[in-house]
Design an enzyme around this catalytic site. Structure first.
Site, PDB file in Angstrom:
ATOM      1  N   LYS A 114       0.845  -1.207   0.000  1.00 48.09           N
ATOM      2  CA  LYS A 114       0.000   0.000   0.000  1.00 48.09           C
ATOM      3  C   LYS A 114       0.874   1.250   0.000  1.00 48.09           C
ATOM      4  O   LYS A 114       2.012   1.199   0.468  1.00 48.09           O
ATOM      5  CB  LYS A 114      -0.857   0.022   1.278  1.00 48.09           C
ATOM      6  CG  LYS A 114      -1.979  -0.971   1.324  1.00 48.09           C
ATOM      7  CD  LYS A 114      -2.734  -0.849   2.643  1.00 48.09           C
ATOM      8  CE  LYS A 114      -3.866  -1.857   2.740  1.00 48.09           C
ATOM      9  NZ  LYS A 114      -4.939  -1.640   1.762  1.00 48.09           N
ATOM     10  N   ARG A 161     -10.205 -11.574   2.150  1.00 48.63           N
ATOM     11  CA  ARG A 161     -11.065 -12.619   1.571  1.00 48.63           C
ATOM     12  C   ARG A 161     -10.392 -13.975   1.600  1.00 48.63           C
ATOM     13  O   ARG A 161     -11.060 -15.007   1.636  1.00 48.63           O
ATOM     14  CB  ARG A 161     -11.497 -12.207   0.155  1.00 48.63           C
ATOM     15  CG  ARG A 161     -10.370 -12.067  -0.823  1.00 48.63           C
ATOM     16  CD  ARG A 161     -10.767 -11.251  -2.036  1.00 48.63           C
ATOM     17  NE  ARG A 161     -10.777  -9.817  -1.761  1.00 48.63           N
ATOM     18  CZ  ARG A 161     -11.086  -8.885  -2.659  1.00 48.63           C
ATOM     19  NH1 ARG A 161     -11.400  -9.215  -3.899  1.00 48.63           N
ATOM     20  NH2 ARG A 161     -11.076  -7.619  -2.324  1.00 48.63           N
TER      21      ARG A 161
HETATM   22  N1  BES Z   1      -8.006  -3.784   4.573  1.00 48.79           N
HETATM   23  C1  BES Z   1      -8.197  -3.372   3.229  1.00 48.79           C
HETATM   24  C2  BES Z   1      -9.504  -2.597   3.016  1.00 48.79           C
HETATM   25  C3  BES Z   1      -9.630  -1.293   3.751  1.00 48.79           C
HETATM   26  C4  BES Z   1      -9.343  -0.095   3.111  1.00 48.79           C
HETATM   27  C5  BES Z   1     -10.069  -1.237   5.056  1.00 48.79           C
HETATM   28  C6  BES Z   1      -9.470   1.103   3.790  1.00 48.79           C
HETATM   29  C7  BES Z   1     -10.200  -0.032   5.728  1.00 48.79           C
HETATM   30  C8  BES Z   1      -9.906   1.135   5.099  1.00 48.79           C
HETATM   31  C9  BES Z   1      -8.228  -4.587   2.297  1.00 48.79           C
HETATM   32  O1  BES Z   1      -7.463  -5.662   2.696  1.00 48.79           O
HETATM   33  C10 BES Z   1      -7.686  -4.137   0.981  1.00 48.79           C
HETATM   34  O2  BES Z   1      -6.545  -3.753   0.953  1.00 48.79           O
HETATM   35  N2  BES Z   1      -8.501  -4.184  -0.069  1.00 48.79           N
HETATM   36  C11 BES Z   1      -8.098  -3.776  -1.351  1.00 48.79           C
HETATM   37  C12 BES Z   1      -8.609  -4.777  -2.339  1.00 48.79           C
HETATM   38  C13 BES Z   1      -8.087  -4.592  -3.721  1.00 48.79           C
HETATM   39  C14 BES Z   1      -6.623  -4.948  -3.782  1.00 48.79           C
HETATM   40  C15 BES Z   1      -8.872  -5.455  -4.664  1.00 48.79           C
HETATM   41  C16 BES Z   1      -8.700  -2.391  -1.620  1.00 48.79           C
HETATM   42  O3  BES Z   1      -9.835  -2.155  -1.201  1.00 48.79           O
HETATM   43  O4  BES Z   1      -8.014  -1.566  -2.191  1.00 48.79           O
HETATM   44 ZN    ZN Z   2      -5.440  -5.523   2.026  1.00 50.92          ZN
END
Ligand code: BES
Ligand code: ZN
Ligand code: ZN
Length: 496
Positions: free
Chosen positions: A279, A353
């Site tokens: 990230k 997931r």
């Molecule tokens: N933990 C994150 C989602 C999240 C984002 C929670 C902001 C709280 C605040 C999750 O694991 C994630 O990173 N999801 C990705 C999925 C994508 C790679 C398909 C996302 O939402 O960007």
């Molecule tokens: Zn994630």
């Protein structure tokens, strides 16, 4: 703090602060404000006429030394429209009263319950709101901590209630309020402290206190079971994964054929860096809260250990840390999940997931008849719904409907998103049974479609609470920080 119920006239109650909710359109020259105005010899009319006070929800105004009352201060609290006043709003009004009292250094606060709700339900949610309002996220501050506390909170009501009933209602509210604050403290805890191992330790400790059975599956057992989707997420971290299994000891109630058996499954990613699909740095620190679903499940199970729900329930929390390293899972890797399905991991940041897939499939092997998962799963749900509603999806429409109806009590808003078959092809993989991400669009839905493959034919509800785990603003009824979102929805569902 001591919380008590009194069916007495507010005029006679001695306390440091008396909180009096005022509804929209109420005038000082007619019932019921006229008696308050008379008692205070016109102060209330003066305040209302000045326009300084508004009846918008949580707008508050303090009047010192109100003549004619035994209270040191009178706090008028805006309560909005009387016909729209829900138990969820009453909970918040109680939080506002308790926080205003604390902020003014009051030791004793009384709140007049002016709603028309069932007195027991009212006393319960008031208790929850008072405890919720006292929580602060300053766990690790060594100075400048607000050490003030309200010592006595009195619920005043025009309704009569037997002492034992009032005590039971306040007792239930205390259990739920304390469990919520415990869940919030886990979410606020930094990831160097709340590792998967520490998550397990805290569950064991609180479990021993409240009579919740806590079993921890260690890495070796997870390997033996073949939970490779979950294991793939923790591979990059030095912190070993843990699967927390929470049970309510119930020797007297054996599993009956056909009786519902709910599994509550909470995402327990103690830190989500994204892994190799790392990230951006901005706001990455907030990913310490990526175990908020797990915290809500643990909190709800703490409640159920003390207030038995109608049906059997089990809690599962896959707890892992998602980091990049030389041993981390890479984009393109394929794993065989616990259910036997093969998964191509396109993006290691779609890790929630993966761990839920194995926990859902495992819950089915334990005999669960209804699956409910709760997870900070996708940024996409925040794009869709903002920070007002969490997303709810699933195949168990009856339960979804009940959850959405309970919003008026639980106060946690949920909005349903669709799960049409057409979304499934977005997660088709060329090399495996399924891949772990779709394209840019409908990300909250494709994440849910992925989970659906592992819930299979078992009725299932998925709560995507991303963005709801923290409240950045703070409100008159609560501090900023972790919210414990989802716990009350789970509790209300299992209790009603
Ligand atoms: N933990 C994150 C989602 C999240 C984002 C929670 C902001 C709280 C605040 C999750 O694991 C994630 O990173 N999801 C990705 C999925 C994508 C790679 C398909 C996302 O939402 O960007
Ligand atoms: Zn994630
Ligand atoms: Zn995550």
């Amino acid at each position: 703090m001591r919380i008590e119920f009194l069916a007495r006239k507010y005029i006679e109650v001695a306390c440091d602060m008396l909180a009096y909710p005022v509804f929209e359109g109420e005038k000082p020259d007619s019932d019921p404000l006229v008696s308050l105005d008379k008692a205070t010899r016109g102060i209330v009319a003066a305040v209302l006429d000045s326009g300084e006070f508004k009846t918008d929800l949580h707008h508050a105004c303090v009047i010192h030394h109100p003549a004619g009352l035994k209270a040191g201060r009178l706090l008028l609290i805006g309560a909005g429209k009387k016909e729209e006043f829900t138990l969820a709003m009453l909970r918040q009004v109680a939080g506002t009263a308790a926080r205003a009292g604390r902020g003014a250094g009051c030791k004793s606060v009384a709140l007049l319950d002016r709603g028309d709700h069932d007195a027991r339900e009212a006393a319960r949610v008031i208790t929850e709101g008072v405890l919720y309002g006292q929580y602060d996220s300053d766990i690790h501050k060594t100075r400048d901590k607000d050490e003030r506390a309200v010592e006595r909170f009195v619920i005043l009501s025009k309704q009569r209630m037997a002492r034992s009933e009032a005590e039971a209602a306040i007792g239930r509210g205390t259990i739920i309020g304390e469990a919520t604050n415990f869940a919030r403290s886990l979410v606020d805890e930094p990831a160097n402290i709340l590792t998967p191992a520490q998550f397990a330790e805290r569950a064991l400790a609180v479990g021993a206190r409240v009579g919740l059975e806590v079993q921890i599956l260690e890495r070796e057992e997870l390997e033996k079971l073949g939970m490779n989707a979950m294991l793939a997420v923790s591979r990059g971290s030095a912190e070993p994964p843990k699967l927390l299994i929470l049970r309510i000891p119930e020797p007297e109630r054996k599993a009956r054929d056909g009786a519902p058996f709910h599994a509550l499954i909470g995402k327990g990613v103690t830190f989500d860096s994204g892994g190799i699909s790392i990230k951006p740095a901005e706001k990455m620190e907030r990913m310490k809260g990526d175990m908020a679903g797990g915290a809500a499940v643990l909190g709800a199970m703490i409640v159920f250990a003390q207030i038995r729900p109608r049906h059997r329930v089990i809690g599962l929390i896959p707890a892992v840390e998602n980091l990049p390293s030389g041993s981390a899972t890479k984009p393109g890797d394929v794993v065989r999940a616990f259910s036997g399905k093969t998964v191509e991991i396109i993006n290691t940041d779609a890790e929630g997931r993966l761990i839920l897939a194995d926990a859902l499939a495992y819950a089915r092997t334990l005999g669960a008849t209804n699956l409910i998962d709760i997870a900070t799963l996708t940024g996409a749900v925040m794009v869709a719904l903002g920070m007002v509603n969490a997303g709810v999806m699933g195949t168990d429409q009856k339960t979804i409907d009940r959850m959405r109806k309970n919003v008026y009590v639980a106060g946690e808003k949920l909005w349903q998103l669709p799960l049409d078959d057409e979304y499934r092809r977005l997660i088709r993989s060329e090399v495996a049974d399924i891949k772990n991400v779709g394209n840019r669009w409908g990300g909250a839905i494709t994440a849910a479609k992925f989970l659906q493959e592992f819930a299979e034919s078992t009725p299932w509800v998925h709560l995507d609470i991303a963005g709801m785990e923290y409240d950045d603003e703070g409100h008159p009824y609560c501090s900023r920080g972790a919210t414990g979102f989802g716990l009350r929805t789970l509790v209300q569902l299992m209790m009603s």
